[in-house]
Design a protein around this motif. Structure first.
Motif, PDB file in Angstrom:
ATOM      1  N   GLU A  40     -24.101  51.208   3.028  1.00  8.72           N
ATOM      2  CA  GLU A  40     -23.267  50.079   2.629  1.00  8.72           C
ATOM      3  C   GLU A  40     -24.148  48.962   2.075  1.00  8.72           C
ATOM      4  O   GLU A  40     -25.356  48.907   2.339  1.00  8.72           O
ATOM      5  CB  GLU A  40     -22.449  49.565   3.823  1.00  8.72           C
ATOM      6  N   LEU A  41     -23.527  48.068   1.307  1.00 11.31           N
ATOM      7  CA  LEU A  41     -24.228  46.932   0.715  1.00 11.31           C
ATOM      8  C   LEU A  41     -23.729  45.644   1.345  1.00 11.31           C
ATOM      9  O   LEU A  41     -22.646  45.591   1.936  1.00 11.31           O
ATOM     10  CB  LEU A  41     -23.996  46.913  -0.799  1.00 11.31           C
ATOM     11  N   SER A  42     -24.501  44.603   1.179  1.00  9.37           N
ATOM     12  CA  SER A  42     -24.108  43.304   1.743  1.00  9.37           C
ATOM     13  C   SER A  42     -23.009  42.643   0.917  1.00  9.37           C
ATOM     14  O   SER A  42     -22.404  41.670   1.358  1.00  9.37           O
ATOM     15  CB  SER A  42     -25.329  42.378   1.818  1.00  9.37           C
ATOM     16  N   ARG A 225     -29.080  44.099  -2.143  1.00  8.21           N
ATOM     17  CA  ARG A 225     -27.932  44.163  -1.225  1.00  8.21           C
ATOM     18  C   ARG A 225     -27.964  45.418  -0.358  1.00  8.21           C
ATOM     19  O   ARG A 225     -27.111  45.599   0.519  1.00  8.21           O
ATOM     20  CB  ARG A 225     -26.625  44.142  -2.021  1.00  8.21           C
ATOM     21  N   PHE A 226     -28.910  46.304  -0.612  1.00 10.65           N
ATOM     22  CA  PHE A 226     -28.993  47.574   0.115  1.00 10.65           C
ATOM     23  C   PHE A 226     -29.266  47.329   1.585  1.00 10.65           C
ATOM     24  O   PHE A 226     -30.109  46.511   1.963  1.00 10.65           O
ATOM     25  CB  PHE A 226     -30.103  48.435  -0.489  1.00 10.65           C
ATOM     26  N   GLN A 227     -28.543  48.059   2.451  1.00 19.82           N
ATOM     27  CA  GLN A 227     -28.714  47.947   3.894  1.00 19.82           C
ATOM     28  C   GLN A 227     -28.871  49.343   4.497  1.00 19.82           C
ATOM     29  O   GLN A 227     -28.144  50.268   4.125  1.00 19.82           O
ATOM     30  CB  GLN A 227     -27.515  47.251   4.536  1.00 19.82           C
ATOM     31  N   GLY A 228     -29.804  49.490   5.415  1.00 17.58           N
ATOM     32  CA  GLY A 228     -29.961  50.772   6.084  1.00 17.58           C
ATOM     33  C   GLY A 228     -31.380  51.291   5.964  1.00 17.58           C
ATOM     34  O   GLY A 228     -32.234  50.715   5.289  1.00 17.58           O
ATOM     35  N   VAL A 287     -27.356  52.612  -4.083  1.00 23.13           N
ATOM     36  CA  VAL A 287     -26.568  51.423  -4.448  1.00 23.13           C
ATOM     37  C   VAL A 287     -25.431  51.808  -5.388  1.00 23.13           C
ATOM     38  O   VAL A 287     -24.283  51.365  -5.230  1.00 23.13           O
ATOM     39  CB  VAL A 287     -27.480  50.350  -5.080  1.00 23.13           C
ATOM     40  N   LEU A 288     -25.729  52.646  -6.366  1.00 27.52           N
ATOM     41  CA  LEU A 288     -24.686  53.094  -7.294  1.00 27.52           C
ATOM     42  C   LEU A 288     -23.641  53.938  -6.567  1.00 27.52           C
ATOM     43  O   LEU A 288     -22.438  53.837  -6.862  1.00 27.52           O
ATOM     44  CB  LEU A 288     -25.323  53.893  -8.441  1.00 27.52           C
TER      45      LEU A 288
END
Length: 355
Positions: A40-42, A225-228, A287-288
């Motif tokens: 997921e992204l922020s 914004r990438f999370q993980g 992200v995509l």
């Protein structure tokens, strides 16, 4: 099996055989697949960014290409030079070859243009004719390709050669004129028309590169914004693939891997660069994927075709058949989904263009 379950692996799985392969017997194997993770992204709002405006910069590219065209259309004429043959010489070569005392008529010629060090004949042959003068004949033994019926050359055979320097030649480069253009370039009727066409094509090519640059900048603007956390096994597989591709590219440039590593700062610097590049590649893909899911995007036929065109613009249908035949539709599907997400980002991003 992966396509039937609509699975996309995190990396290419390796089949593990559980029995020996025997004629007429059933055969089974296992494949342990790590499904591609979902991150997921922020945030999923359209990005805002500033990029330079597009401006074609042809410089003297048209003149350089015209010069290359003239060079490729060059001819060779007899000249009064008496030699001797050097490593850069062009001359008319008379040639006879004998195998077990029998002349091989396929290789016999009373005289044809021969350019040194172009690979027309083995390098050993070129060494033997060095220093010859016009009218001189030399007889020597040289390892020549042993041609089979399929015109493959897996081995070499000691062959007796009789080489004669008929005359020296010089390169003649034609002038690119209206007449030359009409005679050699289809659909072009003058030099001015050819230049205009080339300028249009070069501008279109630069525009395509610029559009790719903008798309890349848009994706980069949302990568933070990438999370993980990405699995170590995914990193390892991606690194192996990147190094393998890089080694292939280096080999095509006639450079050793050691030379390439040295030119890029040494082993430690190379490893750091690869780690950064692998992470950027993985993160941009995930992200995509996240935008594709979050925006409920759907892959259309044009997305699949565009993905195929990335491999072969001239034959996308052949690419698709190959992926289907080899069970790699999942890779094509992943590529199409990411290209669709990238297109959404570009279309919805708030981009400011500046000089």
């Amino acid at each position: 099996a992966l396509d039937k379950r609509n699975l996309i692996p995190a990396y290419a799985p390796e089949p593990l055989p559980s029995m020996q392969l025997k004629r007429g017997k059933e055969y089974s194997f296992r494949m342990y697949v790590l499904p591609k993770p979902e991150f997921e992204l922020s945030g999923y709002d359209a990005p805002e960014l500033t990029v330079p405006k597009f401006k074609a910069d042809l410089g003297n590219a048209v003149d350089r290409q015209l010069e290359e065209m003239a060079e490729q259309s060059c001819t060779f004429e007899d000249c009064d030079d008496e030699g001797p043959v050097s490593e850069n010489s062009v001359f008319k070569l008379g040639l006879k070859m004998f195998e077990n005392g029998v002349e091989d008529e396929r290789m016999t010629t009373p005289g044809r243009t021969y350019i040194m060090n172009q690979g027309y004949l083995p390098a050993e042959f070129d060494k033997q004719v060095l220093g010859m003068k016009v009218g001189e004949t030399r007889r020597f033994v040289c390892d020549m390709p042993d041609w089979d019926k399929e015109k493959n050359a897996p081995t070499t055979t000691p062959t007796e050669c009789e080489a004669t320097v008929v005359c020296m030649q010089k390169k003649v480069i034609p002038a690119i004129t209206d007449e030359w253009v009409r005679s050699n370039i289809p659909m072009a009727f003058s030099l001015e028309n050819l230049r205009e066409t080339m300028e249009i094509q070069m501008t279109q090519a630069q525009r395509a590169q610029y559009d790719q640059y903008v798309a890349q900048r848009v994706v980069e603007s949302v990568m933070n914004r990438f999370q993980g956390k990405i699995d170590d096994a995914i990193y390892e597989s991606a690194s192996k693939n990147m190094v393998a591709q890089l080694r292939q590219n280096v080999a095509q440039q006639n450079m050793t891997w050691e030379q390439f590593v040295q030119e890029n700062g040494g082993e430690q610097q190379m490893q750091m660069m690869l780690m950064v590049q692998v992470r950027q590649t993985l993160v941009s893909g995930y992200v995509l994927d996240a935008f594709f899911r979050n925006k409920n995007l759907v892959v259309e036929e044009r997305d699949i075709r565009e993905a195929c065109s990335q491999f072969n613009p001239q034959a996308p249908d052949a690419v698709r058949k190959e992926f289907e035949a080899t069970g790699r539709n999942f890779a094509l599907r992943e590529m199409a989904e990411r290209m669709r997400a990238q297109r959404w980002l570009v279309e919805n991003a708030k981009i400011t263009y500046v000089e």
